[in-house]
Design an enzyme around this catalytic site. Structure first.
Site, PDB file in Angstrom:
ATOM      1  N   HIS A   1       0.781  -1.116   0.261  1.00  0.00           N
ATOM      2  CA  HIS A   1       0.063  -0.036   0.199  1.00  0.00           C
ATOM      3  C   HIS A   1       0.956   1.279   0.001  1.00  0.00           C
TER       4      HIS A   1
ATOM      5  N   ASP B   1       8.315  21.919 -25.030  1.00  0.00           N
ATOM      6  CA  ASP B   1       8.225  20.798 -24.385  1.00  0.00           C
ATOM      7  C   ASP B   1       9.417  20.730 -23.389  1.00  0.00           C
TER       8      ASP B   1
ATOM      9  N   TRP C   1       7.431  -0.303   4.263  1.00  0.00           N
ATOM     10  CA  TRP C   1       7.708   0.263   3.020  1.00  0.00           C
ATOM     11  C   TRP C   1       9.316   0.837   3.269  1.00  0.00           C
TER      12      TRP C   1
ATOM     13  N   SER D   1      13.568   6.167 -12.907  1.00  0.00           N
ATOM     14  CA  SER D   1      12.387   6.963 -13.797  1.00  0.00           C
ATOM     15  C   SER D   1      12.617   8.760 -12.795  1.00  0.00           C
ATOM     16  N   SER D   2      12.550   8.520 -11.540  1.00  0.00           N
ATOM     17  CA  SER D   2      12.544   9.838 -10.744  1.00  0.00           C
ATOM     18  C   SER D   2      13.592  10.684 -11.183  1.00  0.00           C
TER      19      SER D   2
ATOM     20  N   HIS E   1      13.284  11.271   4.469  1.00  0.00           N
ATOM     21  CA  HIS E   1      12.728  12.457   4.875  1.00  0.00           C
ATOM     22  C   HIS E   1      12.511  13.386   3.822  1.00  0.00           C
TER      23      HIS E   1
ATOM     24  N   GLU F   1      12.303  12.754   0.971  1.00  0.00           N
ATOM     25  CA  GLU F   1      11.142  12.367   0.071  1.00  0.00           C
ATOM     26  C   GLU F   1       9.720  12.892   0.524  1.00  0.00           C
TER      27      GLU F   1
ATOM     28  N   TYR G   1       9.022  15.642   1.781  1.00  0.00           N
ATOM     29  CA  TYR G   1       8.684  17.214   1.299  1.00  0.00           C
ATOM     30  C   TYR G   1       8.780  17.012  -0.238  1.00  0.00           C
TER      31      TYR G   1
ATOM     32  N   SER H   1      -0.623  27.380  -3.994  1.00  0.00           N
ATOM     33  CA  SER H   1      -0.168  28.871  -3.849  1.00  0.00           C
ATOM     34  C   SER H   1      -0.475  29.399  -5.293  1.00  0.00           C
TER      35      SER H   1
ATOM     36  N   HIS I   1      14.594  12.025  12.916  1.00  0.00           N
ATOM     37  CA  HIS I   1      13.681  12.127  13.955  1.00  0.00           C
ATOM     38  C   HIS I   1      12.752  10.743  13.629  1.00  0.00           C
ATOM     39  N   HIS I   2      12.962  10.016  12.604  1.00  0.00           N
ATOM     40  CA  HIS I   2      12.318   8.766  12.493  1.00  0.00           C
ATOM     41  C   HIS I   2      12.986   7.808  13.282  1.00  0.00           C
TER      42      HIS I   2
ATOM     43  N   THR J   1       7.536  26.626   7.173  1.00  0.00           N
ATOM     44  CA  THR J   1       6.082  25.995   6.919  1.00  0.00           C
ATOM     45  C   THR J   1       4.851  26.626   7.507  1.00  0.00           C
TER      46      THR J   1
ATOM     47  N   LYS K   1       4.489  29.740   4.949  1.00  0.00           N
ATOM     48  CA  LYS K   1       3.545  29.355   4.082  1.00  0.00           C
ATOM     49  C   LYS K   1       2.215  29.519   4.465  1.00  0.00           C
TER      50      LYS K   1
ATOM     51  N   ARG L   1       1.247   0.563  15.225  1.00  0.00           N
ATOM     52  CA  ARG L   1       0.959   0.505  13.869  1.00  0.00           C
ATOM     53  C   ARG L   1       1.476  -0.929  13.412  1.00  0.00           C
TER      54      ARG L   1
HETATM   55  C1  HEA Z   1       0.770   8.924  -0.273  1.00  0.00           C
HETATM   56  C2  HEA Z   1       0.765   7.966   0.359  1.00  0.00           C
HETATM   57  C3  HEA Z   1      -0.550   7.463   1.065  1.00  0.00           C
HETATM   58  C4  HEA Z   1      -1.872   7.550   0.824  1.00  0.00           C
HETATM   59  C5  HEA Z   1      -2.707   8.248  -0.111  1.00  0.00           C
HETATM   60  C6  HEA Z   1      -2.715   6.553   1.731  1.00  0.00           C
HETATM   61  C7  HEA Z   1      -4.261   6.371   1.548  1.00  0.00           C
HETATM   62  C8  HEA Z   1      -4.718   5.608   2.818  1.00  0.00           C
HETATM   63  N1  HEA Z   1      -4.200   4.726   3.742  1.00  0.00           N
HETATM   64 FE1  HEA Z   1      -2.214   4.645   4.006  1.00  0.00          FE
HETATM   65  N2  HEA Z   1       0.026   4.625   4.482  1.00  0.00           N
HETATM   66  C9  HEA Z   1       0.725   5.150   3.858  1.00  0.00           C
HETATM   67  C10 HEA Z   1       0.792   6.049   2.483  1.00  0.00           C
HETATM   68  C11 HEA Z   1      -0.526   6.572   2.152  1.00  0.00           C
HETATM   69  N3  HEA Z   1      -1.739   6.175   2.439  1.00  0.00           N
HETATM   70  C12 HEA Z   1       2.112   4.662   4.265  1.00  0.00           C
HETATM   71  C13 HEA Z   1       3.454   5.417   3.877  1.00  0.00           C
HETATM   72  C14 HEA Z   1       1.852   3.781   5.099  1.00  0.00           C
HETATM   73  C15 HEA Z   1       3.015   3.153   6.025  1.00  0.00           C
HETATM   74  C16 HEA Z   1       3.207   1.884   5.556  1.00  0.00           C
HETATM   75  C17 HEA Z   1       4.181   1.094   6.507  1.00  0.00           C
HETATM   76  O1  HEA Z   1       3.877   0.968   7.714  1.00  0.00           O
HETATM   77  O2  HEA Z   1       5.069   0.625   6.027  1.00  0.00           O
HETATM   78  C18 HEA Z   1       0.619   3.821   5.255  1.00  0.00           C
HETATM   79  C19 HEA Z   1      -0.305   2.863   6.259  1.00  0.00           C
HETATM   80  C20 HEA Z   1      -1.669   2.719   6.432  1.00  0.00           C
HETATM   81  C21 HEA Z   1      -2.226   2.174   7.532  1.00  0.00           C
HETATM   82  C22 HEA Z   1      -1.605   1.523   8.560  1.00  0.00           C
HETATM   83  C23 HEA Z   1      -1.285   0.020   8.257  1.00  0.00           C
HETATM   84  C24 HEA Z   1      -0.355  -0.650   9.372  1.00  0.00           C
HETATM   85  O3  HEA Z   1       0.134   0.152   9.976  1.00  0.00           O
HETATM   86  O4  HEA Z   1      -0.715  -1.704   9.456  1.00  0.00           O
HETATM   87  C25 HEA Z   1      -3.623   2.288   7.115  1.00  0.00           C
HETATM   88  C26 HEA Z   1      -4.542   1.920   8.007  1.00  0.00           C
HETATM   89  O5  HEA Z   1      -5.587   2.397   8.054  1.00  0.00           O
HETATM   90  C27 HEA Z   1      -3.767   2.990   5.979  1.00  0.00           C
HETATM   91  C28 HEA Z   1      -4.875   3.294   5.434  1.00  0.00           C
HETATM   92  C29 HEA Z   1      -4.987   4.468   4.404  1.00  0.00           C
HETATM   93  C30 HEA Z   1      -6.449   4.760   3.893  1.00  0.00           C
HETATM   94  C31 HEA Z   1      -7.693   4.170   4.281  1.00  0.00           C
HETATM   95  C32 HEA Z   1      -6.055   5.455   2.579  1.00  0.00           C
HETATM   96  C33 HEA Z   1      -7.285   5.903   1.779  1.00  0.00           C
HETATM   97  O6  HEA Z   1      -7.071   7.494   1.935  1.00  0.00           O
HETATM   98  C34 HEA Z   1      -6.981   5.615   0.483  1.00  0.00           C
HETATM   99  C35 HEA Z   1      -8.010   6.039  -0.376  1.00  0.00           C
HETATM  100  C36 HEA Z   1      -7.166   6.743  -1.495  1.00  0.00           C
HETATM  101  C37 HEA Z   1      -7.784   6.807  -2.672  1.00  0.00           C
HETATM  102  C38 HEA Z   1      -8.717   6.047  -3.258  1.00  0.00           C
HETATM  103  C39 HEA Z   1      -6.912   7.397  -3.727  1.00  0.00           C
HETATM  104  C40 HEA Z   1      -7.695   8.770  -3.874  1.00  0.00           C
HETATM  105  C41 HEA Z   1      -6.888   9.691  -4.824  1.00  0.00           C
HETATM  106  C42 HEA Z   1      -7.254  10.037  -6.023  1.00  0.00           C
HETATM  107  C43 HEA Z   1      -8.722   9.926  -6.530  1.00  0.00           C
HETATM  108  C44 HEA Z   1      -6.443  11.081  -7.047  1.00  0.00           C
HETATM  109  C45 HEA Z   1      -6.642  10.971  -8.491  1.00  0.00           C
HETATM  110  C46 HEA Z   1      -5.506  10.953  -8.779  1.00  0.00           C
HETATM  111  C47 HEA Z   1      -5.136  11.596 -10.287  1.00  0.00           C
HETATM  112  C48 HEA Z   1      -6.095  12.375 -11.025  1.00  0.00           C
HETATM  113  C49 HEA Z   1      -3.780  11.302 -10.889  1.00  0.00           C
HETATM  114  N4  HEA Z   1      -2.530   3.485   5.523  1.00  0.00           N
HETATM  115  C1  HEA Z   2       3.855  15.018   3.140  1.00  0.00           C
HETATM  116  C2  HEA Z   2       4.759  14.227   3.749  1.00  0.00           C
HETATM  117  C3  HEA Z   2       5.032  14.806   5.434  1.00  0.00           C
HETATM  118  C4  HEA Z   2       5.037  16.162   5.627  1.00  0.00           C
HETATM  119  C5  HEA Z   2       4.844  17.396   4.942  1.00  0.00           C
HETATM  120  C6  HEA Z   2       5.679  15.986   6.880  1.00  0.00           C
HETATM  121  C7  HEA Z   2       5.966  17.072   7.931  1.00  0.00           C
HETATM  122  C8  HEA Z   2       6.335  16.933   9.308  1.00  0.00           C
HETATM  123  N1  HEA Z   2       6.671  15.914   9.673  1.00  0.00           N
HETATM  124 FE1  HEA Z   2       6.397  13.956   9.201  1.00  0.00          FE
HETATM  125  N2  HEA Z   2       6.149  11.989   8.451  1.00  0.00           N
HETATM  126  C9  HEA Z   2       5.595  11.635   7.113  1.00  0.00           C
HETATM  127  C10 HEA Z   2       5.385  12.624   6.160  1.00  0.00           C
HETATM  128  C11 HEA Z   2       5.442  13.920   6.370  1.00  0.00           C
HETATM  129  N3  HEA Z   2       5.725  14.774   7.274  1.00  0.00           N
HETATM  130  C12 HEA Z   2       5.706  10.060   7.131  1.00  0.00           C
HETATM  131  C13 HEA Z   2       5.127   9.239   5.734  1.00  0.00           C
HETATM  132  C14 HEA Z   2       6.101   9.687   8.230  1.00  0.00           C
HETATM  133  C15 HEA Z   2       6.177   8.107   8.557  1.00  0.00           C
HETATM  134  C16 HEA Z   2       7.021   7.460   7.760  1.00  0.00           C
HETATM  135  C17 HEA Z   2       7.010   5.960   8.155  1.00  0.00           C
HETATM  136  O1  HEA Z   2       7.515   5.858   9.393  1.00  0.00           O
HETATM  137  O2  HEA Z   2       6.408   5.238   7.723  1.00  0.00           O
HETATM  138  C18 HEA Z   2       6.132  10.999   9.076  1.00  0.00           C
HETATM  139  C19 HEA Z   2       6.736  10.791  10.497  1.00  0.00           C
HETATM  140  C20 HEA Z   2       7.293  11.852  11.226  1.00  0.00           C
HETATM  141  C21 HEA Z   2       8.107  11.778  12.244  1.00  0.00           C
HETATM  142  C22 HEA Z   2       8.608  10.389  12.984  1.00  0.00           C
HETATM  143  C23 HEA Z   2       7.541   9.847  13.806  1.00  0.00           C
HETATM  144  C24 HEA Z   2       7.628   8.420  14.310  1.00  0.00           C
HETATM  145  O3  HEA Z   2       8.031   7.479  13.507  1.00  0.00           O
HETATM  146  O4  HEA Z   2       8.125   8.418  15.500  1.00  0.00           O
HETATM  147  C25 HEA Z   2       8.514  12.957  12.764  1.00  0.00           C
HETATM  148  C26 HEA Z   2       9.092  13.297  14.200  1.00  0.00           C
HETATM  149  O5  HEA Z   2       9.719  14.334  14.038  1.00  0.00           O
HETATM  150  C27 HEA Z   2       7.873  13.967  11.817  1.00  0.00           C
HETATM  151  C28 HEA Z   2       7.723  15.298  11.999  1.00  0.00           C
HETATM  152  C29 HEA Z   2       7.279  15.950  10.995  1.00  0.00           C
HETATM  153  C30 HEA Z   2       7.478  17.655  11.217  1.00  0.00           C
HETATM  154  C31 HEA Z   2       8.102  18.265  12.333  1.00  0.00           C
HETATM  155  C32 HEA Z   2       6.811  18.044   9.975  1.00  0.00           C
HETATM  156  C33 HEA Z   2       7.006  19.290   9.562  1.00  0.00           C
HETATM  157  O6  HEA Z   2       7.167  19.820   8.303  1.00  0.00           O
HETATM  158  C34 HEA Z   2       5.312  20.068   9.632  1.00  0.00           C
HETATM  159  C35 HEA Z   2       5.253  21.654   9.969  1.00  0.00           C
HETATM  160  C36 HEA Z   2       4.132  22.128   9.971  1.00  0.00           C
HETATM  161  C37 HEA Z   2       3.362  22.828  11.033  1.00  0.00           C
HETATM  162  C38 HEA Z   2       4.091  22.630  12.139  1.00  0.00           C
HETATM  163  C39 HEA Z   2       2.041  23.453  10.724  1.00  0.00           C
HETATM  164  C40 HEA Z   2       1.908  24.872  10.045  1.00  0.00           C
HETATM  165  C41 HEA Z   2       2.608  25.851  10.877  1.00  0.00           C
HETATM  166  C42 HEA Z   2       2.164  26.672  11.568  1.00  0.00           C
HETATM  167  C43 HEA Z   2       0.890  27.184  11.513  1.00  0.00           C
HETATM  168  C44 HEA Z   2       3.207  27.590  12.351  1.00  0.00           C
HETATM  169  C45 HEA Z   2       3.229  27.771  13.600  1.00  0.00           C
HETATM  170  C46 HEA Z   2       3.130  26.626  14.424  1.00  0.00           C
HETATM  171  C47 HEA Z   2       3.983  26.201  15.079  1.00  0.00           C
HETATM  172  C48 HEA Z   2       5.188  27.162  15.819  1.00  0.00           C
HETATM  173  C49 HEA Z   2       3.756  25.013  16.184  1.00  0.00           C
HETATM  174  N4  HEA Z   2       7.112  13.035  10.873  1.00  0.00           N
HETATM  175 CU   LIG Z   3      10.646  12.942   8.378  1.00  0.00          CU
END
Ligand code: HEA
Ligand code: HEA
Ligand SMILES: [Cu+2]
Ligand code: CUA
Lengths: 547, 292, 411
Positions: A80, A109, A145, A172-173, A256, A258, A260, A271, A305-306, A331, A334, A453
């Site tokens: 997933h 292009d 993942w 690809s990326s 990380h 990634e 962003y 924006s 931090h992960h 952030t 923004k 989880r």
């Molecule tokens: C981008 C990333 C992404 C997205 C979109 C989602 C979407 C969803 N995720 Fe996922 N999820 C992850 C990234 C994402 N997740 C990751 C990284 C993990 C951690 C895995 C790990 O532990 O290793 C995770 C794990 C995770 C868990 C925990 C599993 C576990 O710990 O065992 C669960 C459980 O509820 C969950 C639920 C869902 C659900 C219900 C949605 C629903 O929102 C899904 C429904 C979404 C859609 C149907 C798609 C809709 C989008 C469109 C329609 C856009 C159209 C696009 C174009 C026009 C190009 N996800």
């Molecule tokens: C699009 C993806 C995305 C983005 C943007 C972020 C944004 C941030 N993430 Fe997240 N993060 C993930 C995707 C993302 N993360 C994923 C996929 C994981 C789990 C991976 C895995 O384990 O499978 C994860 C896990 C993760 C962890 C690890 C947790 C754990 O496993 O124990 C942490 C810990 O620090 C973290 C921190 C943050 C922080 C500080 C930001 C910051 O960038 C957020 C900043 C934004 C704000 C704070 C809000 C707006 C700000 C204001 C309104 C200003 C004023 C606010 C204050 C002064 C409070 N993230």
């Molecule tokens: Cu991170």
């Protein structure tokens, strides 16, 4: 400038129409064709990844195992995430970049059109390979993942396919990103300086830079996994002087940035859309650019931090805590800018705007929980619980995915020349917004109350949260069908949808893409346009005034 | 700049639809699927590997040939030239990051893992409970002496020679570049052959060194973390040298076929950049892998 | 201007009230509710305090940001405000909204750093326990006390959690958070845990102590806790460790020191005191100090591999009989009690080439594991010989006997 093309030796490539049938898509070097392919591919992957998430949610509906074996559950979780991230969000954004970057900066292009084709066509194969592992001996990868060793080394026959699929996605990326960077740096219409570029272009420039910097690192990390398993190296085993945690460092050095990569283009989209529908230019263009750049810079120094619980030295834990918390500052800039842009605007709420506003609300909630996670001692409690799952789904689904949806609504009239159906767009929005919160909000509570989880089953006190979450997930999934039909109808003219939109589909929209016909002709800007001051002013007043 | 046509053109260059990329993808995928099958119980057989490799090499050749033709045909404007320059630079940057992952692993292992396993810093208990008596000094194959005792390749021996060879090749390619710019094609070709020869010599010595390491030093890929980092870093570098030498060869042949002009020869320059990159990586390797 | 203020106040009060109610409720609940438990150690209380602090900071910022946005959405819609203003770019404003969050963050980071430093200080512990993660159970070693045992998921939970078990899991007491042998520690003492792993990475987590640390093979991490109240505290493995990651809970029984000493003595002598039998309560706080009851049925299982010396020859029947038990306990999770496995993930052992082939290969596979199959080095030679013999002579397989010394030789 335009006079020059008379002197130019014409070769008919330029006015070459597309091939017919399937060969058009296989051979195409046209950014619009490839953008379309990317978007359809992403769409398919979202669907598959969504189905997998439904398996997860169905199993978690009630405690006890009802449908799948734990092993299969883990495969679903792993696949997933891989499918959603590498197959859904990233190609989705690349598709948008393909379509829009050349049209926004006024070139014909991408810089390297054949490489662009290559970058796309790798993806279906890579994902066929990855998803095909579900049918192999030992099943698909089930180590999460994040692919941590030693667990991931227990994968069966699927293992090398996983690694090579990741390599292919990396190619690809990287090729896609090089293409975008080069296009932006080299192909802008005369007069468009860097600080006059639309923000979507800016954020993609930075994103592409991040991609080029970190995808090779991921490739290196998985290569080490491969050699550890098959060639006797000891990168990740203590007995040979390695360390399993070293993988995590390398992985998150990629991982990380990634995340962003998955949010910066979203910032760019929002924006773009908010000023359009607020009919007011972006409050702080420069600070938006600098904030994006700061986020990108900081993203390289926060990876651990992960891994707060792996037992790093204290100094490391403190450093990564401080650095991570700092990201809230740019952030925040923004978020405040979006609010200030809306302030005293003259807003209307078409579907793209609705999704953008929801983005600002819900992404911020996800950001808040991110900030909570950043505090090391407290993360000891949050880590690997559903609180983390809630955090990243808030930033990814109502964050990244909502922005893609908003972008598609916003630009599809330009792509197809047909307006989407506003009523169904709004229905889609409200259903999505309600169900997505239903899905992920309760997960905060489940996590805080102690649900870890990546488990197929849980102690009974978490039942209520999971019931709600599962209902939300199914609702959200079903709601997306409205979107699919709405978009396909615009593509193919179903329900009698007619073409005939003005060039500037949205009255408040600015930028070069709105100066070409709707639908955009197959080739746009074969001759560089003059970047008119009025388009520029709307995007960035000051820069134009100064220039 | 460029030919008259290229110079005047403000039009963008847009290539025609092409089957190369798709075919290359098919070749690559066949190759990796074959290799993956080979790694897991060999249940696919060698055909995809060979077929994939042949297709890929053929297409890469055709693709570059096509680019050479377009370029020689005067289809490229100054803008296309810049595109290739930017593209190549960013590609090399991505390569740098790939090596960075392995250098990172080396530094981590040397700088953190060794002290930790020997009970320094925060990991005293690790040492006491799991690896009593282990004293991690670099080079190391870990507390379990994985792969058995081994010796390392002394830096100021063949590696130094190889360093000199690569550095010299950096000079010769620069000489070739100058010759080309001054329109002395014959001289340029001569310097290019010298560069190719130096590249090949480097590879010869490296192969010798590997054989020596495996047979006499008992230093193998399986010699714990030292063997892992040593062979992965030098091995990937060697692969890049091989590729670079092939590219140099192609450029030399193209020069002999009359390609490139004194003022427009990005194909040449791109390969030269690549060669310098390989060179710089080697210096890094020499210092941190062999010497320190 | 007036009306704007009015709106603002009303809105922010509304949103604020709603959030406050939720938050306040969350605050009063403890474990089993929907907030992080306050826990039973000084550290856990501090952590909870930090959690609430950062939570409130987010709530306040959220109210401001969302309040302004909502106000703007309502007031500055086109039907209400047809002419958009035209202001942008203000360095002053930008600086303000950069500096304020920065200051807020510092004020959060400083106390967090203090707590972190305290948590990492494992010096001066009163006793040490080595915690080793296995797929999928925990092993506890009281260092210097010669007491050690495995702790696995309780049998009733284990049966109920099988796919299609037909058991109503809500009726199983402490479903998934009960073990056969809980860890017993004294209250009021600083207990240091040395956490490591035998196979893949696990994580040892007890929420009420605010302690979570990864168990990493080949490395030892140190953590500590000082529990103030006697009681039963439950946790789980918090790092994905394969198939049964969700089924390796942790139960810690904190008892008064005297009781602990008695328990430890009994454990050493191989008798069991009821302290080890978990009191079936969920809440940690109200768990009364335990009464001593009759010795439990099962004698303690000290890690077999350490204790036992391999006896010479055993008869086939003996081995098969013993092997059946070992198989049910260790292998049936994947290969199923009937040996059919769950293909394609878990191969059937019925008619398997490995089981039918040379014994050495099978011994090697069971000892060292392969791919998804974990290593079973921790079993004694006899157990391994027995289980292999059992697989070789069951379900229609017939491929001879393996003796413990063959296993010993293969180690
Ligand atoms: C981008 C990333 C992404 C997205 C979109 C989602 C979407 C969803 N995720 Fe996922 N999820 C992850 C990234 C994402 N997740 C990751 C990284 C993990 C951690 C895995 C790990 O532990 O290793 C995770 C794990 C995770 C868990 C925990 C599993 C576990 O710990 O065992 C669960 C459980 O509820 C969950 C639920 C869902 C659900 C219900 C949605 C629903 O929102 C899904 C429904 C979404 C859609 C149907 C798609 C809709 C989008 C469109 C329609 C856009 C159209 C696009 C174009 C026009 C190009 N996800
Ligand atoms: C699009 C993806 C995305 C983005 C943007 C972020 C944004 C941030 N993430 Fe997240 N993060 C993930 C995707 C993302 N993360 C994923 C996929 C994981 C789990 C991976 C895995 O384990 O499978 C994860 C896990 C993760 C962890 C690890 C947790 C754990 O496993 O124990 C942490 C810990 O620090 C973290 C921190 C943050 C922080 C500080 C930001 C910051 O960038 C957020 C900043 C934004 C704000 C704070 C809000 C707006 C700000 C204001 C309104 C200003 C004023 C606010 C204050 C002064 C409070 N993230
Ligand atoms: Cu991170
Ligand atoms: Cu052990 Cu998860």
């Amino acid at each position: 400038m335009a006079h020059a093309h008379d002197a130019h030796a014409h070769h008919d490539d330029h006015h070459h129409g597309p091939d017919k049938g399937i060969m058009r898509w296989i051979k195409t070097t046209n950014h619009k064709d490839l953008g379309t392919l990317y978007l359809f591919f992403a769409f398919t992957m979202f669907f598959i990844g969504g189905l997998m998430s439904l398996v997860i949610r169905a199993e978690l509906f009630h405690p006890g195992l009802q449908f799948v074996q734990p092993e299969f559950f883990n495969q679903m979780t792993t696949m997933h995430a891989l499918v959603m991230i590498f197959g859904g969000v990233m190609p989705g954004f690349v598709g948008l970049a393909n379509w829009m970057v050349p049209m926004m900066i006024g070139c014909s292009d991408l810089a390297l059109p054949r490489v662009n084709n290559w970058g796309f066509w790798i993806l279906p194969f890579a994902f066929a390979m990855l998803i095909g592992t579900l049918f192999m001996d030992g099943g698909a990868p089930a180590g999460g993942w994040t692919m941590y060793p030693p667990l991931v080394l227990q994968t069966g026959n699927a293992f090398p396919f996983l690694i090579f699929a990741v390599h292919l996605m990396g190619i690809s990326s990287i090729t896609g990103a090089i293409n975008v960077v080069v296009t932006i740096l080299n192909m802008r219409a005369p007069g468009m300086t860097l600080l006059k570029m639309p923000l979507f272009v800016w954020t993609w420039l930075i994103t592409a830079y991040l991609l080029i910097a970190v995808m090779p690192v991921l490739a290196g990390a998985v290569t080490m996994l491969l050699t550890d398993k098959y060639f006797g190296t000891s990168f990740f085993t203590a007995a040979g002087g390695g360390d399993p945690v070293m993988f995590q460092h390398i992985f998150w050095f990629f991982g990380h940035p990634e995340v962003y990569i998955m949010i910066l283009p979203a910032f760019g989209i929002v924006s773009t859309i908010i000023p359009t529908f607020a009919r007011k230019s972006l409050f702080g263009y420069d600070s938006m650019v600098y904030a994006s750049a700061s986020i990108a810079f900081l993203s390289f120094i926060v990876w651990a931090h992960h891994m707060f619980t792996v037992g790093m030295p204290l100094a490391g834990e403190l450093f990564f805590m401080f650095a991570t918390m700092l990201i809230a500052v740019p952030t925040g800039v923004k978020v405040f800018n979006w609010v200030a842009t809306m302030w005293k605007g003259s807003m209307t709420f078409e579907t793209p705007m609705l999704f953008s506003i929801a983005f600002v609300f819900l992404f911020t909630i996800g950001g808040f929980s991110g900030l909570m996670l950043a505090m090391t001692p407290v993360d000891f409690q949050y880590h690997d619980t559903y609180f983390v799952v809630a955090h990243f789904h808030y930033v990814l689904v109502p964050g990244a995915v909502f922005s893609i949806i908003a972008a598609v609504y916003y630009w599809i009239p330009k792509w197809t020349g047909r307006m989407y159906n506003e009523f169904w767009g709004k229905v889609h929005f409200w259903l999505s917004a309600v169900f997505i919160n239903l899905t992920f909000f309760p997960q905060h509570f489940a996590g805080l109350a102690g649900m870890q989880r990546r488990v197929p089953d849980y102690a009974v006190q978490f039942t209520d949260f999971n019931v709600i979450s599962t209902i939300g997930a199914f609702g959200f999934f079903v709601a997306q069908f409205i979107f699919i039909f709405n978009m396909l109808s615009s593509c193919f003219g179903w329900f009698g949808r007619k073409q005939g939109l003005p060039d500037r589909v949205w009255e408040g929209a600015h930028g070069l893409e709105w100066t070409v016909a709707s639908p955009a002709p197959y080739h746009t800007f074969e001759d560089p346009p003059q970047f008119s001051d009025s388009e520029g002013t709307a995007i960035h007043d000051e820069a134009v005034a100064k220039a | 700049m460029g030919s008259a046509a290229a110079q005047n053109s403000q039009r963008y260059f847009v290539p025609a639809p092409s089957v190369w990329p798709f075919t290359l993808t098919v070749g690559l995928v066949a190759l990796v699927v074959g290799v993956a099958g080979y790694l897991e119980n060999d249940h696919i057989g060698p055909v995809p590997i060979w077929a994939g490799a042949i297709i890929s090499i053929y297409i890469i050749f055709r693709w570059f040939q096509g680019i050479a033709r377009e370029s020689e045909g005067g289809q490229y404007s100054a803008q296309v030239d810049r595109t290739y320059r930017w593209g190549m630079s960013w590609f090399i940057f991505s390569e740098v990051m790939f090596f960075a992952a392995f250098f990172g692993a080396l530094f981590y292992a040397r700088g953190l893992v060794m002290p930790w396993l020997s009970g320094e810093g925060t990991k005293v208990a690790t040492h006491l409970t799991l690896w009593p008596g282990f004293e991690g000094t670099w080079p190391s194959n870990g507390p379990a002496n994985v792969g058995g005792d081994f010796e390392t390749v002394p830096a100021f021996d063949v590696p130094l020679l190889n360093t000199l060879i690569l550095l010299t090749s950096g000079v010769t390619i620069t000489m070739a570049h100058h010759a080309l710019k001054e329109g002395k094609r014959g001289l340029c070709i001569l310097w290019m052959w010298a560069t190719v020869a130096l590249g090949a010599t480097f590879l010869y010595f490296q192969a010798e060194e590997y054989i020596h390491a495996y047979h006499e030093l008992n230093l193998t890929l399986e010699s714990g973390i030292y063997g892992s980092t040593f062979f992965m870093l030098t091995g990937f570098h060697g692969m890049h040298v091989t590729l670079g030498t092939l590219m140099l060869l192609v450029i030399t042949l193209r020069l002999m076929a009359g390609h490139f002009k004194p003022d427009s020869h990005f194909g040449f320059e791109g390969v030269a950049w690549y060669w310098h990159f390989v060179d710089v990586v080697w210096i890094g390797l020499f210092i941190v892998v062999y010497w320190l | 201007m007036m009306s704007m203020k009015g709106w603002l106040t009303r809105l922010s009060t509304g949103v604020g009230l709603a959030l406050t109610t939720i938050a306040a409720q969350a605050y009063t609940e403890t474990s089993g509710g929907y907030n992080m438990p306050v826990g039973v150690t000084e550290v856990s209380r501090e952590v909870h305090g930090l959690h609430m602090a950062v939570f409130w900071v987010c709530v306040v910022i959220g109210i401001i940001v969302f309040g302004l946005m909502t106000y703007s959405i309502i007031k500055h819609r086109r039907s209400n405000n047809p002419k958009p203003a035209d202001f942008h770019e203000s360095t002053t404003v930008e600086i303000i909204w950069t500096v304020i969050p920065f200051v807020v963050l510092i004020s959060l980071a400083v106390p967090a750093a203090g707590t972190l430093i305290k948590m990492e200080d494992t010096r001066n512990a009163d006793m040490s326990i080595k915690v080793t993660g296995y797929q999928w159970k925990w092993h506890y070693d009281y260092l210097g006390e010669d007491v050690g045992f495995f702790s696995t998921l309780a049998e009733d939970s284990n049966q109920a959690r099988q796919l299609g078990s037909g058991v109503d899991v809500t009726q199983v007491p402490n479903y998934l958070v009960e073990v056969d042998n809980p860890l017993v520690i004294p209250v009021g003492k600083k207990v240091r845990f040395l956490v490591t792993s035998n196979d893949v990475i696990h994580a040892w987590w007890v929420p009420e102590f605010a302690v979570k640390k990864d168990a990493i093979p080949g490395y030892v991490n140190e953590i500590w806790t000082k529990v103030e109240q006697p009681g039963v505290y439950r946790g789980v493995c918090a790092e994905l460790c394969g198939r049964d990651h969700g089924f390796m809970p942790i139960v810690v029984k904190a008892v008064p020191e005297a009781e602990f000493t008695a328990w430890l003595e009994a454990k050493k002598n191989g008798t069991e005191v009821a302290a080890a039998e978990t009191v079936v309560t969920d809440a940690a706080v109200d768990a009364a100090p335990t009464e001593v009851a009759a010795p439990a049925e099962a004698a303690v299982e000290v890690a077999a591999a350490e204790a036992e010396a391999a006896p010479a020859e055993m008869s086939k029947d003996e081995l098969v009989a013993k092997g059946e038990g070992v198989f049910k306990a260790n292998c049936a999770a994947c290969h199923q009690a009937n040996g059919q496995g769950l293909p394609p993930s878990f191969p059937s052992l019925v008619g398997s080439a490995v089981v039918g082939g040379p014994a050495a290969a099978q011994i090697a596979q069971v000892l060292n594991g392969k791919n998804l199959m974990p290593p079973f080095k921790q079993l004694s030679d006899t157990d391994i010989a027995a289980v292999i013999t059992y697989t070789r002579n069951s379900w229609g397989n017939d491929s001879g006997v393996v003796q413990p010394d063959a296993v010993a030789a293969a180690r």
